[in-house]
Design a protein around this motif. Sequence first.
Motif, PDB file in Angstrom:
ATOM      1  N   ILE A 257     -18.721  -0.453 -56.830  1.00 41.62           N
ATOM      2  CA  ILE A 257     -17.619  -0.231 -55.880  1.00 41.62           C
ATOM      3  C   ILE A 257     -18.117  -0.381 -54.446  1.00 41.62           C
ATOM      4  O   ILE A 257     -17.491  -1.043 -53.618  1.00 41.62           O
ATOM      5  N   LEU A 258     -19.281   0.215 -54.181  1.00 39.71           N
ATOM      6  CA  LEU A 258     -19.815   0.156 -52.812  1.00 39.71           C
ATOM      7  C   LEU A 258     -20.079  -1.294 -52.400  1.00 39.71           C
ATOM      8  O   LEU A 258     -19.782  -1.705 -51.274  1.00 39.71           O
ATOM      9  N   GLN A 259     -20.597  -2.088 -53.346  1.00 39.26           N
ATOM     10  CA  GLN A 259     -20.889  -3.494 -53.023  1.00 39.26           C
ATOM     11  C   GLN A 259     -19.586  -4.280 -52.803  1.00 39.26           C
ATOM     12  O   GLN A 259     -19.549  -5.210 -51.995  1.00 39.26           O
ATOM     13  N   ALA A 260     -18.533  -3.911 -53.498  1.00 34.74           N
ATOM     14  CA  ALA A 260     -17.233  -4.561 -53.267  1.00 34.74           C
ATOM     15  C   ALA A 260     -16.722  -4.209 -51.865  1.00 34.74           C
ATOM     16  O   ALA A 260     -16.184  -5.056 -51.146  1.00 34.74           O
ATOM     17  N   MET A 261     -16.917  -2.958 -51.467  1.00 32.21           N
ATOM     18  CA  MET A 261     -16.510  -2.542 -50.115  1.00 32.21           C
ATOM     19  C   MET A 261     -17.351  -3.290 -49.069  1.00 32.21           C
ATOM     20  O   MET A 261     -16.828  -3.761 -48.050  1.00 32.21           O
ATOM     21  N   LEU A 262     -18.626  -3.430 -49.347  1.00 31.65           N
ATOM     22  CA  LEU A 262     -19.533  -4.131 -48.419  1.00 31.65           C
ATOM     23  C   LEU A 262     -19.125  -5.595 -48.231  1.00 31.65           C
ATOM     24  O   LEU A 262     -19.228  -6.152 -47.143  1.00 31.65           O
ATOM     25  N   LYS A 263     -18.632  -6.196 -49.329  1.00 30.16           N
ATOM     26  CA  LYS A 263     -18.213  -7.605 -49.258  1.00 30.16           C
ATOM     27  C   LYS A 263     -17.095  -7.757 -48.217  1.00 30.16           C
ATOM     28  O   LYS A 263     -17.112  -8.669 -47.394  1.00 30.16           O
ATOM     29  N   ILE A 264     -16.133  -6.852 -48.240  1.00 29.84           N
ATOM     30  CA  ILE A 264     -15.030  -6.928 -47.260  1.00 29.84           C
ATOM     31  C   ILE A 264     -15.567  -6.626 -45.862  1.00 29.84           C
ATOM     32  O   ILE A 264     -15.267  -7.328 -44.894  1.00 29.84           O
ATOM     33  N   HIS A 265     -16.380  -5.582 -45.794  1.00 30.96           N
ATOM     34  CA  HIS A 265     -16.934  -5.129 -44.504  1.00 30.96           C
ATOM     35  C   HIS A 265     -17.724  -6.245 -43.817  1.00 30.96           C
ATOM     36  O   HIS A 265     -17.622  -6.459 -42.614  1.00 30.96           O
ATOM     37  N   GLN A 266     -18.509  -7.016 -44.595  1.00 33.32           N
ATOM     38  CA  GLN A 266     -19.354  -8.026 -43.951  1.00 33.32           C
ATOM     39  C   GLN A 266     -18.522  -9.165 -43.369  1.00 33.32           C
ATOM     40  O   GLN A 266     -18.909  -9.753 -42.359  1.00 33.32           O
ATOM     41  N   TYR A 267     -17.364  -9.434 -43.958  1.00 26.34           N
ATOM     42  CA  TYR A 267     -16.502 -10.483 -43.384  1.00 26.34           C
ATOM     43  C   TYR A 267     -15.649  -9.939 -42.234  1.00 26.34           C
ATOM     44  O   TYR A 267     -15.418 -10.621 -41.242  1.00 26.34           O
TER      45      TYR A 267
END
Length: 390
Positions: A257-267
């Motif tokens: 879940i955290l990595q999915a959140m990070l994916k949005i955050h990085q863009y």
Amino acid sequence: MKPQMRNTYVSKTVAALKPSGIRRFFDLASGMEGVISLGVGEPDFVTSWSVREASILSLEQGYTSYTPNAGLLELRQEIAAYLRRKFHVDYRPETEILVTVGASQAIDLALRAILDPGDEVIVVEPSFVAYEPLVVLAGGTPVAVQTTGADGFQLHVAQLEQALTARTKAIIICSPNNPTGTVLRPAELEALARLAKEHDLLVIADEIYAELTYDGGYMSMAAVSGMRERTILISGFSKGFAMTGWRLGFAAAPEDILQAMLKIHQYAIMCAPTMAQYGALEALRSGERDVAEMRSSYRRRRNYFVSSLNEIGLPCHMPGGAFYAFPSIRHTGMTSEQFAERLLIEEKVAVVPGSVFGQSGEGHVRCSYASSLEQLQEAVKRIKRFLARL
Ligand code: PLP
């Protein structure tokens, strides 16, 4: 053929969102002189000097570039140590912690990372004003579950269970709560955990006010047995560390879940502001004493303000945390909006109508006691005069 002109470029989803009801009262109060504002939800303390100094030093040393997307590793390590020390929960700083632009962004990311169109999210009301709009913006459907002032806005899990459907994916809880100040007790957290496991649900636990808990220990949702794997823990520096303007928060969650959140955050964001991250690092390293002092100051003010409200005839449960009192105004016969508007115009005290926090907030007003004791005393005097005139 000429294409037909649009009426607006604004999306239908955004056009349909209601503006925050709190804003309207700020606008009304901002043009008036001599107003005592119990309206704003922020600490009246300036951030600790050591935190400000650390941030200034980072600028002097030229640390002005991006940090890693997830935030400085040093800061994530410090957050992991803090969560372990204070709340007995274990997260891997490399993969399970994300530094965000306030808890606000962490909530937004959590919802966008988990929701598919039409998924339902239970929002326990009265609730922080951002939850429902953020669920809608993430493509989900908010489903409100009411709590009531009769028992101090405690959560009844059996009632929550009735709101579940096959589309329910998550439950948002906030403890200590904005606007009620209610702290969820271990028995309620455990009942909620049983329900989440039984129905395979996630819990988004907004624990931004965890540092401001006044009557005994604090239990994090993620610390309940079996819940670490189905909790997105949201917190930050705004409230407990008096750092609202720094815009720094964090999320801790299982890796996928955290990595999915990070994916949005990085863009969308790249990373939280670098100088604020250095300040937060210092807050976690040396801020404990200042936080404890602020906490006891809020506790003193809570005790004075809530007992005064009860004395002057506004029944109010004793909130266990945050810095809000949420008294009932039902016996006045006014709606919370009418009460807040008249109190502002006639006595220049700004409070927030409970209705902006959802249907079960009606009949109450939110008063922040993060004001000086003198201001609170003056506010009590004015509210008493107002009630006597009704
Ligand atoms: N969650 C709750 C319950 C709040 O009351 C607030 C701010 O009022 C936030 C989140 C947002 O906090 P931040 O300033 O860290 O974005």
